[in-house]
Scaffold this motif. Structure first.
Motif, PDB file in Angstrom:
ATOM      1  N   HIS A  16      44.449  21.202  52.280  1.00  0.00           N
ATOM      2  CA  HIS A  16      44.976  20.564  53.448  1.00  0.00           C
ATOM      3  C   HIS A  16      44.909  18.515  53.649  1.00  0.00           C
ATOM      4  O   HIS A  16      45.316  17.941  53.594  1.00  0.00           O
ATOM      5  CB  HIS A  16      45.106  21.106  54.595  1.00  0.00           C
ATOM      6  N   SER A  19      46.121  16.531  50.688  1.00  0.00           N
ATOM      7  CA  SER A  19      47.511  16.030  50.965  1.00  0.00           C
ATOM      8  C   SER A  19      48.052  15.421  52.226  1.00  0.00           C
ATOM      9  O   SER A  19      49.136  14.309  51.442  1.00  0.00           O
ATOM     10  CB  SER A  19      48.192  17.217  50.144  1.00  0.00           C
ATOM     11  N   THR A 137      52.516  22.065  54.241  1.00  0.00           N
ATOM     12  CA  THR A 137      51.958  21.318  53.192  1.00  0.00           C
ATOM     13  C   THR A 137      52.920  22.364  51.842  1.00  0.00           C
ATOM     14  O   THR A 137      52.369  22.800  50.486  1.00  0.00           O
ATOM     15  CB  THR A 137      50.620  21.721  52.669  1.00  0.00           C
TER      16      THR A 137
END
Length: 477
Positions: A16, A19, A137
């Protein structure tokens, strides 16, 4: 020049964080009036995130603050541990945001962008009277699935037991009827119900959701948000694909060796088997994969990881060579030495980008799915956990861009898999995904082109990014 201050709060964990950093870079490259601070929450006892944050260029526009580590009670169940960490960090986040707005940097706080698993932080955005946006995400169809099932639970008093009595559901973000056995584990297990209700309920509190996807890929799902009365009417911003750069960690294999080996293979001839940073199998399943590879006779690169000790959250590790020999069928490594490589950690993007790679046996994690599409490599689906079953269903049945090995395989948290996939079924998937002239490959190639253009002027992600930046900079007008 006055700047619009945006605070990002990613979920603990490298996937996470990476990104989130890609999204942050995209935003500041688009408008130099934005200044982004990323507040990094760490899982106790992990150092891997430092590798990423330390490699970032230090600029006036992007800051990273490591929040103090918080411990959580030792007997916290897995379904509550993420929530407990996020709750424990709230005072630290509040203090960090306060420091940003009272600092001497001459900025105006314009939004908090919180990760999909940190939605309780939206309360802090409300306290500072700024929008609380969520960065999601996974894909848009997946987002629609989570929100709709939450509505069924809350509005219609459905629960996991009742879901399991059905075979299919109508989900607005999917064009086809959705099979119950492809729902994520956390919707089907009673012990995860409160996690799911908090998670999905938190998403509904957002003032908008930024998604790592693009409209050309998930057009039905994008349009369902503006047309279906059962989905929330907040704005969504599909600004992907935000692709992960190469991971900074390495396994025992030199990635240069793999690439050199691939250089000697024919175009589209190699199947790549890789199941993400958390993907691993028990010994009986490993043997079935080995038989499938050997019986198919194809050239291969297989990223094989050792399962973490039961009941822990440690990531799988690489097998020492001595253990590999006894794990795999006797003589497998010798017999396949000319046609394949069994490795631990894999430089995934480099392998997918290589012209020799013709197919990808994947767990269907969303980042892997986007990478595979970007590099034009069809996927043979083998989901393991999280929302991977619904991604697999979307790839095979909605987008016609994947071939099925399984759509409903799942690994229980802290337990084994729900069934054993046979060598015969795996072999069929491997042969099918390498089909050079198939309709699936044509579809993937076409979408690969679109994924490369969508963030350029004229593409849908470019257009959504313009709208998002306008919203984030309104405080400066």
């Amino acid at each position: 020049m006055k700047k619009a201050e945006v605070v990002f709060i990613p979920t603990p964990g490298v996937g996470h964080l990476v990104s989130t950093l890609e999204l942050a870079k995209l935003l500041i490259n688009r408008d130099n009036r934005l200044r982004i601070t990323v507040l990094v929450i760490k899982f106790p006892h992990t150092a891997e995130v430092d590798v990423y944050t330390k490699s970032l260029p230090i600029t006036d526009s992007l800051h990273v603050i490591n929040l103090p580590e918080c411990s959580i009670p030792p007997n916290t169940p897995p379904s509550s541990s993420m929530n407990a960490i996020v709750e424990a960090q709230k005072p630290n986040v509040k203090q960090a945001v306060y420091n940003i707005i009272t600092g001497s940097e001459n900025g105006v706080l314009s939004a908090l962008v919180v990760d999909m698993f940190c939605t309780t932080m939206i309360d802090i955005a409300k306290e500072f009277s700024v929008p609380g946006l969520v960065f999601f995400t996974a894909g848009i169809a997946s987002l629609g699935l989570i929100l709709h099932v939450h509505t069924l639970f809350e509005r219609d008093n459905v629960d996991s037991t009742q879901l399991l009595q059905q075979t299919e559901l109508t989900i607005p973000s999917f064009a086809n009827l959705f099979p119950i056995n492809s729902l994520p584990n956390f919707m089907l297990r009673k012990e995860w119900e409160s996690f799911f209700m908090n998670f999905a309920g938190g998403l509904k509190k957002a003032d908008g959701i930024i998604v790592n996807s693009f409209e050309e890929l998930e057009s039905h799902a994008v349009h369902s948000f503006s047309s279906h009365p059962d989905l929330p009417d907040f704005p969504i911003y599909p600004v992907g694909p935000l692709l992960n750069p190469e991971p900074k960690t390495k396994g025992t294999v030199d990635s240069g060796d793999i690439i050199k080996w691939l250089d000697d293979q024919a175009p589209f001839s190699v199947v790549f088997l890789c199941f993400g940073s958390k993907g691993s199998f028990e010994e009986d399943q490993v043997k079935e994969i080995a038989f499938a590879i050997e019986n198919s006779g194809v050239h291969f690169v297989w990223s094989l990881c050792k399962p973490e000790p039961k009941g822990t959250m440690i990531a799988p590790s690489d097998y020492p060579l001595s253990e590999l020999d006894s794990l795999l069928p006797e003589g497998f490594l010798d017999r396949t030495a000319e046609i394949g490589k069994v490795i631990g950690w894999a430089p995934q993007a480099q392998i997918l980008a290589h012209p020799a790679t013709g197919g990808f046996v994947s767990h269907c994690g969303w980042n892997s799915t986007l990478e595979s599409i970007y590099f034009g490599v069809p996927i043979a689906t083998w989901p393991l956990s999280a929302e991977q079953q619904s991604n697999a269903f979307e790839l095979v049945c909605e987008l016609k861009m994947g071939v099925e090995i399984a759509l409903d395989y799942r690994v229980e948290f802290g337990g084994g898999a729900n069934y054993l996939l046979t060598a015969e079924k795996i072999k069929r998937g491997i042969n099918s995904v390498l089909d050079k002239d198939g309709a699936v490959r044509d579809k993937v190639n076409e979408m690969s082109e679109k994924s490369r253009k969508t963030l350029l002027e004229g593409g849908s992600s470019y257009a959504y990014l313009v709208i998002l930046v306008k919203r984030l900079t309104t405080t400066l007008d």
